[in-house]
Motif scaffolding. Structure first.
Motif, PDB file in Angstrom:
ATOM      1  N   GLU A 217     -50.143 -26.186 -21.778  1.00 55.60           N
ATOM      2  CA  GLU A 217     -49.983 -24.988 -22.555  1.00 55.60           C
ATOM      3  C   GLU A 217     -50.571 -23.785 -21.637  1.00 55.60           C
ATOM      4  O   GLU A 217     -50.141 -22.645 -21.780  1.00 55.60           O
ATOM      5  CB  GLU A 217     -50.184 -24.955 -23.744  1.00 55.60           C
ATOM      6  N   ASP A 218     -51.780 -24.086 -21.189  1.00 54.66           N
ATOM      7  CA  ASP A 218     -52.479 -22.983 -20.571  1.00 54.66           C
ATOM      8  C   ASP A 218     -52.266 -22.666 -19.011  1.00 54.66           C
ATOM      9  O   ASP A 218     -52.925 -21.918 -18.487  1.00 54.66           O
ATOM     10  CB  ASP A 218     -54.016 -22.893 -20.926  1.00 54.66           C
ATOM     11  N   SER A 219     -51.320 -23.356 -18.719  1.00 52.86           N
ATOM     12  CA  SER A 219     -50.737 -22.976 -17.149  1.00 52.86           C
ATOM     13  C   SER A 219     -49.181 -23.401 -17.116  1.00 52.86           C
ATOM     14  O   SER A 219     -49.028 -24.037 -16.011  1.00 52.86           O
ATOM     15  CB  SER A 219     -51.553 -23.730 -16.135  1.00 52.86           C
ATOM     16  N   ALA A 220     -48.567 -22.708 -18.050  1.00 53.18           N
ATOM     17  CA  ALA A 220     -47.102 -23.292 -18.179  1.00 53.18           C
ATOM     18  C   ALA A 220     -46.411 -22.153 -17.482  1.00 53.18           C
ATOM     19  O   ALA A 220     -45.799 -21.488 -17.857  1.00 53.18           O
ATOM     20  CB  ALA A 220     -46.830 -23.285 -19.875  1.00 53.18           C
ATOM     21  N   CYS A 221     -46.395 -22.299 -15.835  1.00 57.63           N
ATOM     22  CA  CYS A 221     -45.692 -21.290 -15.253  1.00 57.63           C
ATOM     23  C   CYS A 221     -44.284 -21.655 -15.109  1.00 57.63           C
ATOM     24  O   CYS A 221     -43.319 -20.617 -14.897  1.00 57.63           O
ATOM     25  CB  CYS A 221     -46.247 -21.411 -13.627  1.00 57.63           C
ATOM     26  N   LEU A 222     -43.919 -22.877 -15.335  1.00 54.62           N
ATOM     27  CA  LEU A 222     -42.436 -23.295 -15.439  1.00 54.62           C
ATOM     28  C   LEU A 222     -41.788 -22.642 -16.260  1.00 54.62           C
ATOM     29  O   LEU A 222     -40.764 -21.996 -16.616  1.00 54.62           O
ATOM     30  CB  LEU A 222     -42.189 -24.671 -15.265  1.00 54.62           C
ATOM     31  N   LYS A 223     -42.305 -22.699 -17.683  1.00 56.21           N
ATOM     32  CA  LYS A 223     -41.831 -22.338 -18.905  1.00 56.21           C
ATOM     33  C   LYS A 223     -41.742 -20.816 -19.008  1.00 56.21           C
ATOM     34  O   LYS A 223     -40.680 -20.189 -19.263  1.00 56.21           O
ATOM     35  CB  LYS A 223     -42.530 -22.780 -20.172  1.00 56.21           C
ATOM     36  N   ALA A 225     -41.308 -19.002 -16.105  1.00 57.31           N
ATOM     37  CA  ALA A 225     -40.163 -18.750 -15.397  1.00 57.31           C
ATOM     38  C   ALA A 225     -38.582 -18.916 -15.891  1.00 57.31           C
ATOM     39  O   ALA A 225     -37.838 -18.085 -15.913  1.00 57.31           O
ATOM     40  CB  ALA A 225     -40.233 -19.512 -14.165  1.00 57.31           C
ATOM     41  N   MET A 226     -38.787 -20.070 -16.601  1.00 57.59           N
ATOM     42  CA  MET A 226     -37.433 -20.473 -17.380  1.00 57.59           C
ATOM     43  C   MET A 226     -37.074 -19.201 -18.449  1.00 57.59           C
ATOM     44  O   MET A 226     -36.123 -18.846 -18.592  1.00 57.59           O
ATOM     45  CB  MET A 226     -37.725 -21.666 -18.187  1.00 57.59           C
ATOM     46  N   ASP A 227     -38.053 -18.863 -19.311  1.00 58.83           N
ATOM     47  CA  ASP A 227     -37.927 -17.637 -19.971  1.00 58.83           C
ATOM     48  C   ASP A 227     -37.569 -16.383 -19.401  1.00 58.83           C
ATOM     49  O   ASP A 227     -36.819 -15.539 -19.940  1.00 58.83           O
ATOM     50  CB  ASP A 227     -39.247 -17.325 -20.857  1.00 58.83           C
ATOM     51  N   ALA A 228     -38.061 -16.100 -18.002  1.00 59.91           N
ATOM     52  CA  ALA A 228     -37.794 -14.875 -17.562  1.00 59.91           C
ATOM     53  C   ALA A 228     -36.590 -14.873 -16.732  1.00 59.91           C
ATOM     54  O   ALA A 228     -35.959 -13.851 -15.961  1.00 59.91           O
ATOM     55  CB  ALA A 228     -39.038 -14.566 -16.651  1.00 59.91           C
ATOM     56  N   GLY A 229     -36.278 -16.266 -16.201  1.00 54.14           N
ATOM     57  CA  GLY A 229     -35.199 -16.504 -15.465  1.00 54.14           C
ATOM     58  C   GLY A 229     -35.486 -16.251 -13.963  1.00 54.14           C
ATOM     59  O   GLY A 229     -34.313 -16.526 -12.938  1.00 54.14           O
ATOM     60  N   GLU A 230     -36.654 -16.421 -13.743  1.00 58.32           N
ATOM     61  CA  GLU A 230     -37.129 -16.404 -12.397  1.00 58.32           C
ATOM     62  C   GLU A 230     -38.703 -16.580 -12.229  1.00 58.32           C
ATOM     63  O   GLU A 230     -39.215 -16.270 -13.302  1.00 58.32           O
ATOM     64  CB  GLU A 230     -36.803 -15.062 -11.685  1.00 58.32           C
TER      65      GLU A 230
END
Length: 519
Positions: A217-223, A225-230
């Motif tokens: 949870e303290d390095s959730a770069c994919l989540k 990106a999913m939220d931002a769409g990129e």
């Protein structure tokens, strides 16, 4: 175009092209088909059939060997002759070094100066040329690309390259061959290489299987990106699960994960510690934190969705850790399993008060008790209680204490309480002072503390200092300063000059409860 830039993804591969590349990846010249091991204890506990893919059994004790070898084996003769370079603080470094040794390619690895000796020694044991540079991965990567441009090396990316993704995807092919009846596969996510590779092949061959990505949870770069769409860049990442401490998901790995993953879930450090304990109890294997990430996600996902009777697989992705990390893991595993609760309780300063308090606990095992005299009327205590029925039992204890007239606060999810306060109970100053509290992450290299003191300690009085190292690349520090309001602007400027990760903890409930004079 330089060799360093040639590894950049310009034209994404199609699903069929990834399937082709995974099927013909030559990784078994150096890697093994890792076993898929049953986990009877946790399977019984969760009422699902759970298996663990043992990538810790690879020659470098990590899955990273697959992608590195697949990419390096496909280089041209000219590229092989010129040599390769990579930036890594651990598993990717050893994968590149061993692949270079097997293929006769000179491999240079730029590693941060904070890299533990055991990992540096591992790279050198495979003939890798180690360059120690910078205090973190980003600084090491900049240096690696600089050297690649200067010497014509090929830069071997840690995750964002089709050949790397295809190499890691061979894990998915093995999973389907080893158990064709899987319902769920849980995959760790750092930069996204293993998640993209496994998902792209599983979804083509057996699309009914749910493929779930798991992040710390303290390095959730994919989540993010999913939220931002990129892909987006995180400001900071946690360092406990250093194998997945990535600020930005890869462009190609994100594209593939976005298309093929069914869900993404995040877990806490405590849940990772609990999963490490589960792995040890079922297999006697000692996982690194990132290696237990996918099992931690499996457990949380199973609980959230109330899954029963399913066939599930997770990946033990690596086992390269410093032994002393286990001290921290042991302390936090019980909290991650909800087998321990931490409470701040106020009791009256009178004879028999503690006995009455213990009676309310009903004979439950007390794992920790810290007390310091406060005044003639009240005392604040820090209590750890062993739990057999998780949060439900803890809520019952809190309710019983409140009915007994004891003010109580649950600190089981208070990070500062778990890291520092439990070891510092009773440290109230004898006078009222303008004190502010800050937590820091210190890079573990010679001179780090001296730099801290030179930058801050010579300007402001340090009123509190607590340091704990857990065998990671970064130590945790809690420090109090006497600061007037007029000092804050200058103080903040010095913090930025220092360059260490920091956070203002002055309003923390646990600090106000136990350490602050004006609480």
């Amino acid at each position: 175009m330089t060799q360093a830039r040639q590894s950049h993804v310009s034209v994404p591969l199609s699903n069929a092209e990834y399937l082709r590349d995974i099927l013909r990846a030559p990784i078994y010249e150096v890697a093994i088909v890792s076993p898929l091991q049953n986990m009877p204890r946790i399977s019984k506990r969760l009422d699902n059939h759970i298996q663990l893919k043992r990538e810790d059994r690879q020659p470098v004790h990590s899955f990273k060997l697959r992608g590195a070898y697949n990419m390096m084996a496909q280089l041209s003769d000219a590229q092989k002759k010129a040599g390769v370079i990579a930036a890594s603080a651990g598993n990717h470094a050893q994968g590149v070094a061993m692949s270079g040794h097997k293929l006769g390619i000179s491999a240079t690895i730029v590693m941060p100066r904070t890299t533990p000796d055991i990992k540096v020694a591992g790279v050198r044991s495979f003939g890798g040329n180690v360059v120690l540079h910078g205090n973190n991965f980003d600084e090491a990567k900049i240096k690696a690309i600089e050297l690649a441009n200067e010497h014509g090396y090929t830069f071997v990316a840690p995750f964002d390259h089709p050949a790397i993704i295809a190499g890691q995807g061979t894990i998915g092919l093995e999973l389907l061959q080893q158990n064709g009846h899987l319902d769920y596969i849980f995959l760790p996510v750092g930069g996204g290489g293993i998640a993209a590779g496994v998902a792209v092949i599983v979804k083509q061959l057996m699309p009914h299987i749910k493929v779930i990505g798991v992040e710390a949870e303290d390095s959730a770069c994919l989540k993010a990106a999913m939220d931002a769409g990129e892909p987006v860049t995180l400001d900071n990442v946690g360092t406990f699960a250093d194998g997945v401490a990535v600020k930005r998901i890869g462009d190609e790995t994100f594209r593939v994960c976005q298309q093929h993953l069914d869900d993404v879930i995040t877990v806490s450090s405590d849940e990772i510690c609990a999963a490490m304990k589960d792995i040890f109890e079922d297999t006697r294997a000692i996982s690194e934190p990132s290696g237990a990430l996918s099992l931690a996600g499996l457990k949380r996902y199973t609980e959230q969705h109330q899954l029963k009777g399913k066939n599930m697989a997770s990946i033990l992705s690596g086992a390269n850790l410093n032994f002393h990390t286990l001290r921290y893991v042991s302390e936090r595993a019980e909290l991650g399993e909800k087998r321990e609760g931490l409470l701040a309780v106020t009791i009256p300063e009178r004879t028999g008060a503690f006995l009455d308090f213990c009676k309310i606990l009903g004979g439950r095992a007390v794992t920790e008790f810290n007390y310091r005299y406060s005044d003639d009327a009240l005392a604040n205590i820090f209590v750890g209680v062993r739990l057999t029925n998780g949060q439900e039992e803890l809520d019952s204890i809190i309710s019983d204490l409140q009915k007994g007239g004891y003010p109580v606060q649950d600190l089981s999810d208070d990070e500062m309480a778990k890291v520092h306060i439990r070891y510092m109970i009773g440290g109230r100053p004898t006078k009222v002072m303008n004190e502010r509290l800050y937590s820091f992450e210190f890079p573990e290299y010679p001179g780090a503390l001296l730099r801290f003191l030179n930058t801050l300690g010579t300007h402001w009085n340090i009123s509190m200092f607590n340091y704990r190292n857990h065998g990671a690349d970064y130590g945790r520090v809690l420090c109090g300063f006497e600061l007037e309001d007029k000092d804050l602007l200058s103080f903040t400027a010095h913090l930025k000059e220092l360059g260490y990760g920091w956070k203002d903890e002055t309003e923390s409930p646990s600090y106000r409860f136990f350490l602050s004079k004006d609480s």
